[in-house]
Design a protein around this motif. Structure first.
Motif, short mmCIF file in Angstrom:
data_model
loop_
_atom_site.label_atom_id
_atom_site.label_comp_id
_atom_site.label_asym_id
_atom_site.label_seq_id
_atom_site.Cartn_x
_atom_site.Cartn_y
_atom_site.Cartn_z
N GLY A 138 1.12 -0.70 -0.32
CA GLY A 138 -0.13 0.35 -0.15
C GLY A 138 1.06 0.96 -0.10
N SER A 139 0.04 2.48 0.15
CA SER A 139 0.52 4.09 -0.12
C SER A 139 1.69 4.11 1.19
CB SER A 139 0.01 4.91 0.03
OG SER A 139 0.10 6.13 -0.19
N GLY A 140 2.78 4.19 0.48
CA GLY A 140 3.69 4.59 2.00
C GLY A 140 5.28 4.08 2.02
N ALA A 141 4.62 2.51 0.87
CA ALA A 141 5.94 1.88 0.63
C ALA A 141 6.36 2.17 -0.48
CB ALA A 141 5.85 1.11 1.18
N VAL A 142 7.68 1.27 -0.85
CA VAL A 142 7.25 1.36 -2.50
C VAL A 142 8.83 -0.18 -2.80
CG1 VAL A 142 9.28 2.90 -2.52
CG2 VAL A 142 8.21 3.16 -5.06
N ILE A 143 7.72 -0.54 -4.28
CA ILE A 143 9.09 -1.39 -4.49
C ILE A 143 10.24 -1.03 -5.31
CG2 ILE A 143 9.00 -3.69 -5.34
CD1 ILE A 143 8.08 -3.70 -2.84
N ALA A 144 11.76 -1.33 -5.17
CA ALA A 144 12.21 -0.99 -6.67
C ALA A 144 12.84 -1.99 -7.04
CB ALA A 144 13.36 0.33 -6.02
N ASN A 145 12.21 -2.37 -8.32
CA ASN A 145 12.99 -3.96 -8.27
C ASN A 145 14.27 -3.62 -9.33
OD1 ASN A 145 13.11 -6.48 -9.45
ND2 ASN A 145 11.64 -6.95 -10.07
N TYR A 146 15.69 -4.17 -8.87
CA TYR A 146 16.78 -4.01 -9.63
C TYR A 146 17.28 -5.34 -9.66
CZ TYR A 146 17.37 0.93 -8.32
OH TYR A 146 17.15 2.02 -9.01
N GLY A 147 16.02 -6.40 -9.98
CA GLY A 147 16.27 -8.05 -10.21
C GLY A 147 17.18 -7.73 -12.23
N ASP A 148 17.46 -8.67 -11.96
CA ASP A 148 18.36 -8.52 -13.33
C ASP A 148 18.64 -10.19 -13.90
OD1 ASP A 148 19.51 -6.57 -15.74
OD2 ASP A 148 20.74 -8.32 -15.65
N SER A 149 18.05 -10.12 -15.27
CA SER A 149 17.89 -11.19 -15.63
C SER A 149 18.91 -12.32 -15.86
CB SER A 149 17.01 -11.75 -17.36
OG SER A 149 15.91 -11.52 -17.48
N GLY A 150 19.78 -13.33 -15.56
CA GLY A 150 21.14 -13.87 -16.41
C GLY A 150 22.06 -13.80 -14.61
N GLU A 151 21.50 -13.13 -14.01
CA GLU A 151 22.79 -13.14 -13.27
C GLU A 151 22.68 -14.42 -11.94
OE1 GLU A 151 24.50 -9.95 -12.93
OE2 GLU A 151 22.38 -9.39 -14.80
N SER A 152 24.11 -14.06 -11.62
CA SER A 152 24.51 -14.75 -10.23
C SER A 152 24.46 -13.91 -9.00
CB SER A 152 25.57 -15.33 -10.75
OG SER A 152 26.95 -14.73 -10.93
N SER A 153 25.23 -14.44 -7.71
CA SER A 153 25.53 -13.64 -6.97
C SER A 153 27.15 -12.98 -7.33
CB SER A 153 25.68 -14.34 -5.77
OG SER A 153 26.69 -15.63 -5.56
N GLY A 154 27.69 -12.91 -7.87
CA GLY A 154 28.90 -13.20 -7.78
C GLY A 154 28.74 -11.94 -9.44
N SER A 155 27.93 -11.61 -10.56
CA SER A 155 27.71 -11.44 -11.25
C SER A 155 27.03 -9.47 -10.82
CB SER A 155 27.50 -11.13 -12.52
OG SER A 155 25.85 -11.76 -12.44
N PHE A 156 26.12 -9.73 -10.28
CA PHE A 156 25.42 -9.06 -8.87
C PHE A 156 25.94 -7.43 -8.59
CE2 PHE A 156 21.70 -6.48 -7.03
CZ PHE A 156 21.27 -6.52 -7.30
N LEU A 157 26.72 -8.60 -7.99
CA LEU A 157 28.03 -7.39 -7.11
C LEU A 157 29.31 -7.02 -8.46
CD1 LEU A 157 28.95 -9.54 -4.35
CD2 LEU A 157 28.14 -7.45 -4.35
N SER A 158 29.38 -7.00 -9.10
CA SER A 158 30.46 -6.39 -9.94
C SER A 158 29.97 -5.53 -11.21
CB SER A 158 30.89 -7.67 -10.28
OG SER A 158 30.45 -7.91 -11.50
N ASN A 159 28.23 -5.95 -11.91
CA ASN A 159 27.58 -4.95 -12.98
C ASN A 159 27.63 -3.43 -12.21
OD1 ASN A 159 26.22 -4.08 -14.63
ND2 ASN A 159 25.43 -6.02 -14.85
N ARG A 160 27.68 -2.72 -12.68
CA ARG A 160 28.35 -1.27 -12.31
C ARG A 160 26.45 -0.89 -12.16
NH1 ARG A 160 31.71 2.91 -15.50
NH2 ARG A 160 30.42 1.63 -17.52
#
Length: 365
Positions: free
Chosen positions: A186-208
């Motif tokens: 509901g209002s007052g909270a917001v979802i900011a989705n930075y999920g990205d296809s093909g990412e592993s735990s390592g690549s998510f850390l390294s990609n700018r």
């Protein structure tokens, strides 16, 4: 910038700006109504769609605003006809499920939404969309009586760090559970989705475009949901734990609260039960969800066990009835979700939010 925007900026006496910093841009506290951008005090008298909107089914609206979080207030319905209206923003993010109204009935609701560039996946996979804030009203018979948009005032932000099962998928029939999640908030909270296809735990850390972009945005008490595993097929237990620990520490350095989300299962059966691969035991024999559970205990990090929850759901349905959750029939894909499946997964995440009594609980619909 639309012409009405230019006219207002040339005539500052027509509005009273609140010069509050939103990201790197100065946000003017303006709302949208029939005459373009007008002072907040004028909105109550306005009962019409702004000129930034066009079409009838769906109704599409495009606002020239900077990246950031916005408060959207909408009146759904019509004075003379029955209606059925849903609302999504940006890259198919579900904000409101379809609302049915009778002739003369108007339902007023507010939602806090996130606008960014690209509007879908952070690396631009599938398309970058349109700058500003895109709002779409769908449903079987959409009717919108009025619409206003204003900068949101210090909402609770929930950042999502994940892969293709989480992300804002640009193209149907694909959908990530993060696309359906905003409809539960509901209002007052917001979802900011930075999920990205093909990412592993390592690549998510390294990609700018990914964790290095998310980390500076995190404010005190913001939540960061961290879900990986699908693409960590050859990641050792030590590397997986270290990657997650780096993210957890990075979130805490900013004053945020990390939350581990174990990955949802694949639809891969052996008889009536899911295989080890479906449950994210990787090619090296590492039980990735088990590593996340252990890290949660030792690091005092809340864990939403989406692996266990989705396993129970998929196995309860069985090999045949579980197909609609995934894209099995459409593309033979037993990893990615249909919109129906993404919605079911989002419901399981909501269940986990309640169980962990996270701060987001107070904002759930």
């Amino acid at each position: 910038m639309v012409s009405s925007d230019r006219n207002l900026l040339k005539n500052p006496s027509k509005y009273r700006p609140n010069r509050r910093q939103t990201g790197s841009a100065i946000a003017l506290t303006l709302v949208v109504a029939a005459a373009g951008l007008v002072p907040t005090s004028s909105v109550a008298a306005v009962q019409a769609l702004p000129p930034q909107c066009s079409g009838s089914s769906p109704i599409r609206c495009q606002f020239n605003v900077a990246p950031g979080n916005y408060q959207v207030t909408v009146e759904l319905g019509s004075p003379d006809r029955a209606a059925n209206t849903s609302m999504s923003v940006e890259a198919r993010r579900q904000i409101l499920s379809a609302v049915s109204t009778t002739a003369g009935q108007v339902v007023r609701t507010t939602a806090t939404v996130n606008a960014r560039v690209p509007e879908g996946q952070p690396t631009g996979q599938g398309g970058t969309g349109t700058s500003g804030l895109s709002i779409t009203f769908g449903g079987s018979a959409p009717q919108v009586r009025s619409l206003t948009v204003a900068p949101a005032s210090a909402p609770l932000v929930v950042y999502l760090a994940g892969d293709s099962t989480t992300c804002d998928q640009f193209t149907s029939p694909y959908a990530g559970w993060g696309q359906a999640f905003p409809a539960r908030v509901g209002s007052g909270a917001v979802i900011a989705n930075y999920g990205d296809s093909g990412e592993s735990s390592g690549s998510f850390l390294s990609n700018r475009a990914l964790f290095p972009t998310v980390k500076p945005l995190i404010k005190s008490k913001d939540l960061v949901f961290i879900q990986f595993g699908h693409n960590d097929k050859n990641t050792t237990s030590t590397a997986f734990r270290d990657n997650l620990t780096r993210m957890i520490n990075g979130v805490r350095e900013r004053g945020g609260s990390p939350v581990l989300v174990t990955p949802p299962v694949r639809r891969q059966f052996s008889g009536s039960t899911l295989t080890r691969t479906a449950q994210h035991v990787n090619g090296l024999g590492v039980d990735l969800p088990a590593v996340m559970r252990s890290l949660g205990r030792s690091g005092n990090v809340p864990v939403i066990d989406l692996t266990a929850k989705s396993k129970a759901l998929v196995e309860s349905l069985g090999p045949s009835a579980s197909q609609p959750l995934y894209l099995t029939r459409e593309t033979g894909d037993n990893t990615h979700f249909s919109l129906y499946g993404a919605t079911k997964m989002a419901d399981l995440v909501v269940q986990g939010v309640r169980e962990q009594n996270l701060s987001l609980t107070a904002f759930l619909r």
